[in-house]
Design an enzyme around this catalytic site. Structure first.
Site, short mmCIF file in Angstrom:
data_model
loop_
_atom_site.label_atom_id
_atom_site.label_comp_id
_atom_site.label_asym_id
_atom_site.label_seq_id
_atom_site.Cartn_x
_atom_site.Cartn_y
_atom_site.Cartn_z
N ARG A 127 11.58 -7.76 2.26
CA ARG A 127 12.44 -6.32 2.94
C ARG A 127 13.51 -6.21 3.76
O ARG A 127 14.08 -4.83 3.76
CB ARG A 127 10.66 -4.84 3.44
CG ARG A 127 10.70 -3.53 2.70
CD ARG A 127 9.59 -3.26 2.37
NE ARG A 127 9.04 -3.34 4.46
CZ ARG A 127 7.79 -2.96 4.27
NH1 ARG A 127 7.33 -2.23 3.13
NH2 ARG A 127 7.19 -3.68 5.87
N ARG B 92 15.37 -2.61 7.93
CA ARG B 92 14.47 -1.83 8.64
C ARG B 92 14.08 -2.85 10.34
O ARG B 92 14.55 -3.79 10.45
CB ARG B 92 12.78 -1.53 8.30
CG ARG B 92 12.37 -0.31 7.64
CD ARG B 92 11.15 -0.11 6.90
NE ARG B 92 10.05 -0.46 7.34
CZ ARG B 92 8.90 -0.11 7.59
NH1 ARG B 92 8.40 0.46 6.66
NH2 ARG B 92 8.33 0.04 8.26
N ARG C 64 -5.93 3.31 11.80
CA ARG C 64 -5.36 1.67 11.87
C ARG C 64 -6.08 0.86 13.73
O ARG C 64 -5.64 0.56 13.28
CB ARG C 64 -3.91 2.13 12.45
CG ARG C 64 -2.55 1.55 11.29
CD ARG C 64 -1.66 1.26 12.13
NE ARG C 64 -0.53 0.89 11.63
CZ ARG C 64 0.67 1.46 10.34
NH1 ARG C 64 0.55 2.03 10.01
NH2 ARG C 64 1.27 0.22 10.10
N ARG D 32 3.55 -7.27 13.87
CA ARG D 32 3.52 -6.59 13.38
C ARG D 32 1.20 -7.26 12.10
O ARG D 32 0.48 -6.31 12.16
CB ARG D 32 3.70 -5.87 11.75
CG ARG D 32 4.76 -5.27 12.81
CD ARG D 32 5.34 -4.33 11.69
NE ARG D 32 5.77 -3.92 10.60
CZ ARG D 32 5.70 -3.43 9.93
NH1 ARG D 32 4.73 -2.69 9.63
NH2 ARG D 32 6.71 -3.72 8.54
N LYS E 283 1.00 -0.92 0.20
CA LYS E 283 0.40 0.04 -0.47
C LYS E 283 0.64 1.67 0.00
O LYS E 283 0.64 2.25 -0.55
CB LYS E 283 -0.88 0.08 1.06
CG LYS E 283 -0.58 0.10 2.42
CD LYS E 283 -1.44 0.53 3.55
CE LYS E 283 -0.69 -0.52 5.10
NZ LYS E 283 0.17 0.99 5.17
P1 AMP Z 1 4.32 1.91 8.69
O1 AMP Z 1 5.05 1.79 8.04
O2 AMP Z 1 3.33 2.32 8.13
O3 AMP Z 1 4.23 0.51 8.85
O4 AMP Z 1 4.18 1.76 10.14
C1 AMP Z 1 5.75 1.71 10.40
C2 AMP Z 1 4.96 1.37 12.50
O5 AMP Z 1 4.79 3.02 12.86
C3 AMP Z 1 3.97 0.96 12.82
O6 AMP Z 1 4.19 -0.82 13.39
C4 AMP Z 1 3.39 1.04 14.19
O7 AMP Z 1 4.46 1.21 14.85
C5 AMP Z 1 4.02 3.38 13.44
N1 AMP Z 1 2.47 3.39 13.27
C6 AMP Z 1 2.86 3.50 11.86
N2 AMP Z 1 1.32 4.72 11.51
C7 AMP Z 1 0.14 4.14 13.15
C8 AMP Z 1 -1.13 4.61 13.48
N3 AMP Z 1 -1.70 5.29 12.44
N4 AMP Z 1 -1.22 4.22 14.78
C9 AMP Z 1 -0.04 4.16 15.02
N5 AMP Z 1 0.97 3.58 15.09
C10 AMP Z 1 1.20 3.78 13.48
#
Ligand code: AMP
Length: 186
Positions: free
Chosen positions: A127, A133, A88, A144, A13
């Site tokens: 990845r 990462r 989320r 996750r 996404k």
């Molecule tokens: P992402 O790059 O979207 O996978 O986000 C990486 C990490 O950031 C996630 O595993 C969460 O720890 C945190 N994170 C990102 N967006 C949110 C959100 N909307 N609510 C809570 N945690 C978030």
């Protein structure tokens, strides 16, 4: 066009959100990117968020909602946007709805990218190896996915009930998924 992109970690996404936003000339807003930037800069928000992110847990709603509210009220999103990684949780989705109501705006569509669990684990591991990462080791990847199922998947029904949910099969080449998304936005 005001959009939300939904999908499990590794569904593609983020990549698709960047491409679609560029194509439609609208803002791409990734809460993951914003948080990683805050961690890098060592801001108060970044310092609070870091431990959750490392474990693959969600950062507490109030921190995230404040961050998005700043964007919505600043007018940065007035000409259309794609939210990537937000909301989320159900409380985040409800807050977003309230913020939009106050700002006399609304979402047009929520696009869900669907990918099987097996494929997700494979992609996240790939990845991890490429990008290193910190939140992409296999154990964290599985966590996750679990967090997604428990806390994020319910918002799919939230948007289905609002009649704005569209599913797009994410298990295809990047170009085909991109084309399929553009088609549902026509
Ligand atoms: P992402 O790059 O979207 O996978 O986000 C990486 C990490 O950031 C996630 O595993 C969460 O720890 C945190 N994170 C990102 N967006 C949110 C959100 N909307 N609510 C809570 N945690 C978030």
């Amino acid at each position: 066009m005001n959009l939300v992109f939904l999908g499990p970690p590794g569904s593609g996404k983020g990549t698709q959100a960047v491409r679609v936003a560029e194509k439609l000339a609208i803002v791409h807003l990734s809460t993951g990117d914003m948080l990683r930037e805050a961690v890098k800069k060592g801001t108060p928000l970044g310092r609070k968020a870091e431990a959750y992110m490392k474990k693959g847990e969600l950062v507490p709603d109030e921190l995230i909602i404040g961050m998005i509210e700043d964007k919505v009220t600043s007018g940065d999103l007035n000409d259309g946007f794609i939210l990537d990684g937000f909301p989320r949780t159900i409380p985040q989705a409800r807050s977003l709805k309230d913020m939009f109501r106050k700002n006399k705006t609304a979402l047009d569509k929520a696009i869900l990218l669907t990918v099987s669990d097996e494929e997700i684990i494979k992609r996240i591991k790939g990845r991890a190896e490429q990008e290193g990462r910190a939140d992409d080791t296999e154990a964290v990847a599985r966590n996750r996915l679990e967090v997604y199922r428990r806390q994020t998947a319910p918002i799919v029904d939230f948007y289905r009930r609002e009649s704005i949910l569209t599913e797009v099969r994410g298990e295809d080449t990047m170009d085909n998924v991109f084309k399929a998304i553009l088609k549902v936005l026509e």
